[in-house]
Design a protein around this motif. Structure first.
Motif, PDB file in Angstrom:
ATOM      1  N   LYS A   1       0.825  -1.203   0.000  1.00 22.93           N
ATOM      2  CA  LYS A   1       0.000   0.000   0.000  1.00 22.93           C
ATOM      3  C   LYS A   1       0.863   1.259   0.000  1.00 22.93           C
ATOM      4  CE  LYS A   1      -4.155  -1.901   2.116  1.00 22.93           C
ATOM      5  NZ  LYS A   1      -5.192  -1.729   3.157  1.00 22.93           N
TER       6      LYS A   1
ATOM      7  N   THR B   1       1.565   4.895   1.199  1.00 18.38           N
ATOM      8  CA  THR B   1       1.234   5.626   2.419  1.00 18.38           C
ATOM      9  C   THR B   1       1.947   6.972   2.449  1.00 18.38           C
ATOM     10  OG1 THR B   1       3.041   4.564   3.632  1.00 18.38           O
ATOM     11  CG2 THR B   1       0.876   3.527   3.747  1.00 18.38           C
TER      12      THR B   1
ATOM     13  N   THR C   1      -0.496   7.409   6.806  1.00 25.09           N
ATOM     14  CA  THR C   1      -1.854   7.551   6.283  1.00 25.09           C
ATOM     15  C   THR C   1      -1.977   6.769   4.984  1.00 25.09           C
ATOM     16  OG1 THR C   1      -1.970   9.781   7.229  1.00 25.09           O
ATOM     17  CG2 THR C   1      -3.639   9.198   5.593  1.00 25.09           C
ATOM     18  N   ASP C   2      -3.037   6.005   4.863  1.00 28.98           N
ATOM     19  CA  ASP C   2      -3.246   5.177   3.669  1.00 28.98           C
ATOM     20  C   ASP C   2      -3.670   6.056   2.497  1.00 28.98           C
ATOM     21  OD1 ASP C   2      -3.698   3.227   1.856  1.00 28.98           O
ATOM     22  OD2 ASP C   2      -5.312   2.222   2.937  1.00 28.98           O
TER      23      ASP C   2
ATOM     24  N   THR D   1      -3.944   4.637  -0.612  1.00 33.23           N
ATOM     25  CA  THR D   1      -4.408   3.728  -1.658  1.00 33.23           C
ATOM     26  C   THR D   1      -5.743   4.181  -2.225  1.00 33.23           C
ATOM     27  OG1 THR D   1      -3.293   1.913  -0.504  1.00 33.23           O
ATOM     28  CG2 THR D   1      -4.905   1.332  -2.195  1.00 33.23           C
ATOM     29  N   GLU D   2      -6.700   4.506  -1.334  1.00 30.79           N
ATOM     30  CA  GLU D   2      -8.011   4.947  -1.798  1.00 30.79           C
ATOM     31  C   GLU D   2      -7.910   6.292  -2.502  1.00 30.79           C
ATOM     32  OE1 GLU D   2     -12.175   4.818  -2.369  1.00 30.79           O
ATOM     33  OE2 GLU D   2     -10.643   3.320  -1.918  1.00 30.79           O
ATOM     34  N   GLU D   3      -7.043   7.167  -1.956  1.00 32.17           N
ATOM     35  CA  GLU D   3      -6.861   8.473  -2.592  1.00 32.17           C
ATOM     36  C   GLU D   3      -6.304   8.313  -4.004  1.00 32.17           C
ATOM     37  OE1 GLU D   3      -3.881  12.259  -2.096  1.00 32.17           O
ATOM     38  OE2 GLU D   3      -4.670  11.347  -0.274  1.00 32.17           O
ATOM     39  N   ASN D   4      -5.324   7.415  -4.156  1.00 28.82           N
ATOM     40  CA  ASN D   4      -4.769   7.174  -5.488  1.00 28.82           C
ATOM     41  C   ASN D   4      -5.824   6.625  -6.433  1.00 28.82           C
ATOM     42  OD1 ASN D   4      -2.322   8.044  -4.598  1.00 28.82           O
ATOM     43  ND2 ASN D   4      -1.335   6.055  -4.576  1.00 28.82           N
ATOM     44  N   ARG D   5      -6.704   5.734  -5.893  1.00 30.49           N
ATOM     45  CA  ARG D   5      -7.764   5.191  -6.727  1.00 30.49           C
ATOM     46  C   ARG D   5      -8.726   6.286  -7.170  1.00 30.49           C
ATOM     47  NH1 ARG D   5     -12.853   3.610  -6.527  1.00 30.49           N
ATOM     48  NH2 ARG D   5     -13.095   4.313  -4.387  1.00 30.49           N
ATOM     49  N   LEU D   6      -9.069   7.170  -6.238  1.00 32.16           N
ATOM     50  CA  LEU D   6      -9.975   8.269  -6.579  1.00 32.16           C
ATOM     51  C   LEU D   6      -9.339   9.218  -7.583  1.00 32.16           C
ATOM     52  CD1 LEU D   6     -11.438   9.059  -3.039  1.00 32.16           C
ATOM     53  CD2 LEU D   6     -12.560   7.871  -4.922  1.00 32.16           C
TER      54      LEU D   6
ATOM     55  N   GLU E   1      -7.099   8.358  -9.831  1.00 35.01           N
ATOM     56  CA  GLU E   1      -7.137   7.679 -11.124  1.00 35.01           C
ATOM     57  C   GLU E   1      -8.535   7.744 -11.730  1.00 35.01           C
ATOM     58  OE1 GLU E   1      -5.748   3.768 -10.410  1.00 35.01           O
ATOM     59  OE2 GLU E   1      -3.653   4.364 -10.078  1.00 35.01           O
ATOM     60  N   GLU E   2      -9.565   7.563 -10.884  1.00 35.13           N
ATOM     61  CA  GLU E   2     -10.935   7.650 -11.382  1.00 35.13           C
ATOM     62  C   GLU E   2     -11.245   9.065 -11.871  1.00 35.13           C
ATOM     63  OE1 GLU E   2     -13.669   6.323  -8.470  1.00 35.13           O
ATOM     64  OE2 GLU E   2     -13.115   4.207  -8.641  1.00 35.13           O
TER      65      GLU E   2
END
Length: 873
Positions: free
Chosen positions: A318, A320, A342-343, A345-350, A352-353
């Motif tokens: 992940k 961070t 702080t993670d 991963t979700e921020e990177n996904r958002l 990219e989206e």
């Protein structure tokens, strides 16, 4: 000595209590520090366990009447001593900044030696056990086993001394030095307590073990006290904040000054894969780091500045965001390093989206721009032909209004597209010379009709001394004017007054400050709403203004555009009495000639017919476009120049023509089926045998997206002409790229009167909406006849049936799209709607709809073609 010997029962009980207490302290310490990572807590626990087993074992040996049981208890006591020694080694090596391999080697060697000592010295043949004064004692029996034991102790003492000295010389902070000092003191006490055992084991001494046990207990007490002081930071954290740490939604890690992980919360364990705790964890074992990076990160954090790093976890993979900070002790020296993870991963996904969505939006805007601009191109082109060929003043006035409206409609379309550009901060400012009078004239005439419908008094006054030609972004200035005037017209009630005042103030010899004031006596704006006036999608008093159309983007875009032009915008308003918007924008002056009186000019509009300024009968041009109507407009706009114009409706035909004939200019459409404009250009430039390899190629497109012109130039095009085609821009482009030897300038005597041809064939076209078709053809019956002939001859039934049988949906959609547009153009809305249904069914992958309606649409389309054939022949 006699006192101790007389009170051996109490001495043994005291030793037993001390041993039990030591074990209890060790267990309590381990439980308290269970969230602390690393060797330190295990070292303290083993020291307590060793001390406790030593005291418990030897005290029970002394009290036991059974000699066999006494031997077992002595072995337990000896095991405690060996455990204590191993714990000392573990403690010191864990505090040294040595490699993990060396650390494990030292621990294993010491453990092996301790095991041998337990086997050899703990053997029953080593000592004799018997009762003396109701207590069990032991005396030396095998001197060689004792020699091994003393050699082992001496070797351990030397090792501890050596490693301890290395440790002492390597520590940097006062807190660490204090721990080293107490560790040496503890070891000295432990070593001193073994002296009686060394010299008195050959004598019958009942209290010999007491010295050993009390010495080990005192040594442990000294070290335990110093360890508590050393660990005070971590103990405080664990005792006060363990619940906060366990529930914290952010990863928290604490490293000691030896750069070992000591503490991590549940979130960090899950995020970084630390659930299965190893004995020692360093930063490089947690994150993907290059050699030397961890030291630089820790050292940097000592400067008192929290630093963020984007790191990838080795175990979980992940990404961070890790914040490094250093906690100082009371001596202002590093106590520990605190890392907050702080993670991302979700921020990177958002992200990219969002990027994917932005690309989809850009593609949509590019496509919709092309779809909208194509019919506007035809409208403005046909209107230009009316202006050239019609002599009726009334019709010319109507045509001029259409001309102004189409140009401003194009500008408004750009405004809609600009919102996405402004939102992303990528809008472009393109500066050119422009006539301020024409800008004001177009802006005035765009809203004059609407103002008259509302019976409003709409005036525009410009200072006569305003310079005629300015240098700047004409389109953005029009956009600003249009938004401000549009708001004034919309929010001013019927019968109201709207005044536009324009003047300029000289900044220096080369520049001027253009001031535009739009004043109305409309509904006004409440004072509490003024601060939010220029925000996106803001509309006020919706219940009162529900009949007013708009998205609430106009003033937001206007504010952004004014800022981009380095200007200012201000608003003054009295609720219920009206508003005044004032814009001031600096421009470079290209022509200082005064504009003069403009009021009459604005009121009358301009009805001057466009006349070409040159002829070039020996010139040859190739125009490539997949829409025949666009080619007709192109031919009409250049008809008076006498230029020989060949046309191609796709890229393959264009390439064939380019191999057979030498052209002076090639106008190439972008979006075409099979081969688009860019592909055609690449094939042309790559073919060295082609006659037109070096011929100038102009990109002709309706793609209005930001940066499209630069992209076309990068792709190898010589120039770029935007749709709808502006007649003057087209002529300038032709003049720019035609050789001077082919151009002949026209004089006033060359211009003659044009007569509009008429025809009476519409009565045979009762199956068409001829009124709509004639509007598209600008009322020219001959041109309408030409369009109908083109439609009839371009029979697409066979092509569409073949694509349907082959399930080639991509090209099926292109052909259906073509039928939809051309049918609507000639005045056949039913066929257009039917073809539209097929087109959108492909787009939405509703192939069952196509199976049900394909034959029906083909029949309807065929009947229309047959009717046209009878009417036109």
């Amino acid at each position: 000595m006699s006192f101790i010997q007389e009170n051996m029962l109490y001495v043994n009980i005291l030793i037993l209590i001390v041993g039990t207490t030591s074990v209890h302290l060790g267990v309590s310490f381990l439980r308290r520090e269970r969230n602390t990572k690393g060797f330190f807590k295990y070292s303290v626990f083993l020291l307590a366990l060793g001390s406790g087993l030593c005291s418990i074992g030897y005290s029970l040996m002394s009290l036991s009447p059974n000699l066999t049981a006494a031997y077992v208890f002595r072995v337990i006591g000896l095991l405690g001593i060996d455990i204590y020694i191993i714990a000392e080694i573990i403690l010191i090596t864990s505090c040294l900044n040595i490699s993990r391999t060396a650390e494990i080697f030292i621990i294993w060697v010491t453990s092996l030696a301790a095991l041998l000592d337990l086997v050899i010295y703990g053997n029953p043949g080593s000592n004799k056990f018997y009762r003396l004064d109701n207590y069990t004692i032991y005396v030396r029996d095998d001197p060689y086993r004792h020699l091994f034991h003393y050699s082992y102790q001496l070797l351990i003492a030397i090792c501890l001394l050596t490693v301890g000295l290395v440790w002492a010389f390597n520590v940097k902070y006062k807190r660490d030095k204090q721990l080293v000092l107490f560790a040496f003191l503890s070891n000295f006490i432990f070593a001193a307590s073994s002296i009686p055992d060394l010299f008195l084991t050959m004598h019958e001494v009942p209290f010999l073990h007491a010295s050993y046990c009390m010495g080990v207990s005192i040594a442990f007490a000294v070290f335990f006290t110093s360890a508590n002081d050393y660990m005070v930071f971590y103990i405080t954290i664990n005792s006060i904040s363990k619940d906060i740490f366990s529930t914290l939604g952010t990863g928290l890690l604490v490293f000691d000054t030896n750069y070992h992980l000591n503490l991590s919360n549940d979130y960090a364990n899950k995020l970084l894969g630390l659930d299965k705790e190893p004995q020692r964890i360093r930063l490089r074992e947690i994150f993907d780091l290059r050699s030397g990076e961890p030291m630089r990160m820790f050292d940097k954090s000592q400067e008192g500045i929290a630093i963020d790093y984007r790191l990838t976890a080795n175990v979980t993979g992940k990404v961070t965001l890790v914040n490094f900070s250093c906690k100082m002790d009371r001596n202002n020296q590093p106590m520990c390093y605190i890392l907050v993870a702080t993670d991302l991963t979700e921020e990177n996904r958002l992200i990219e989206e969002a990027q994917s969505a932005n690309e989809a939006k850009s593609t949509f805007l590019s496509n919709i721009s092309h779809e909208i601009r194509t019919p506007i191109n035809v409208i403005s082109g046909m209107d230009e032909l009316i202006l050239r060929e019609c002599n009726d003043d009334t019709i010319l006035k109507y045509a001029e209004n259409i001309n102004v409206a189409s140009r401003n409609l194009t500008s408004l379309i750009n405004d809609v597209l600009d919102f996405s550009k402004i939102e992303s901060g990528k809008i472009e400012i393109v500066s050119t010379d422009f006539d301020i009078g024409m800008v004001l004239n177009d802006s005035y005439n765009l809203f004059l009709s609407l103002a008259q419908q509302k019976k409003q008094i709409f005036t525009l006054e410009c200072d006569p001394s305003t310079p005629t030609i300015l240098y700047g972004d004409e389109i953005r200035l029009k956009q600003i004017l249009s938004n401000l005037i549009s708001n004034a017209v919309k929010y001013t009630p019927d019968g109201g007054t709207i005044n536009v005042y324009v003047n300029s103030e000289e900044i220096d010899e080369q520049s001027t400050l253009l001031s535009i004031k739009v004043k109305d006596n409309g509904i006004g704006i409440k004072s509490e709403d003024l601060p939010n006036l220029f925000e996106n999608f803001q509309r006020f008093e919706l219940s009162r203004n529900r009949s007013v159309q708009g998205t609430g983007l106009g003033l937001s875009i206007t504010k952004s555009l004014v800022t981009l032009l380095h200007g200012t915008i201000n608003v003054e308003s009295v609720y219920g009495r009206g508003s005044t918007f004032t814009v001031r924008i600096p421009f470079t002056v290209s022509d200082h000639a005064p504009l003069g009186k403009t009021r009459e000019h604005f009121l009358a509009g301009s009805s001057t017919k466009h006349k070409v300024s040159f002829t070039a009968k020996d010139a040859s041009i190739l125009a490539v476009d997949d829409v025949q109507m666009n080619l007709d407009v192109f031919l009409g706009l250049l008809k008076e120049t006498g230029i020989q114009i060949d046309c191609a409706v796709n890229g393959f035909i264009a390439l064939e023509k380019l191999h057979r004939k030498r052209y002076d200019i090639i106008f190439l459409d972008h979006m075409m089926p099979e081969l688009d404009g860019i592909q055609v250009l690449k094939l042309l430039r790559a073919d060295r045998d082609c006659l037109n390899q070096a011929t100038p190629v102009i990109m002709l497109t309706a793609n209005a997206m930001m940066g499209a012109d630069r992209k076309y130039l990068e792709d190898g095009f010589d120039d770029y002409l935007s749709k709808p085609i502006n007649p003057s821009a087209l002529e300038k482009m032709v003049l720019k790229h035609l050789p001077d030897s082919l151009i002949v300038e026209r004089t006033e005597t060359d211009f003659g009167d044009d007569n509009e041809a008429t025809s009476d064939f519409t009565s045979s076209l009762d199956f068409l909406d001829t009124e709509s078709g004639l509007q598209f053809a600008a009322g020219d019956l001959d041109f309408y006849h030409q369009i109908l002939s083109t439609y009839m001859n371009d029979d697409k039934r066979e092509q569409l049936n073949k694509l349907y049988q082959e399930k080639d949906w991509v090209n099926y959609r292109i052909v259906a799209h073509s039928i939809k547009g051309t049918s609507l153009t000639i005045g056949a809305p039913e066929v257009s709607e039917a073809a539209k249904g097929l087109e959108f069914a492909v787009k939405e992958q509703r192939y069952e709809y196509i199976d049900e309606h394909h034959d029906e649409v083909m029949k309807m389309y065929g009947e229309l073609l047959e009717k046209l054939k009878k009417a036109l022949h």
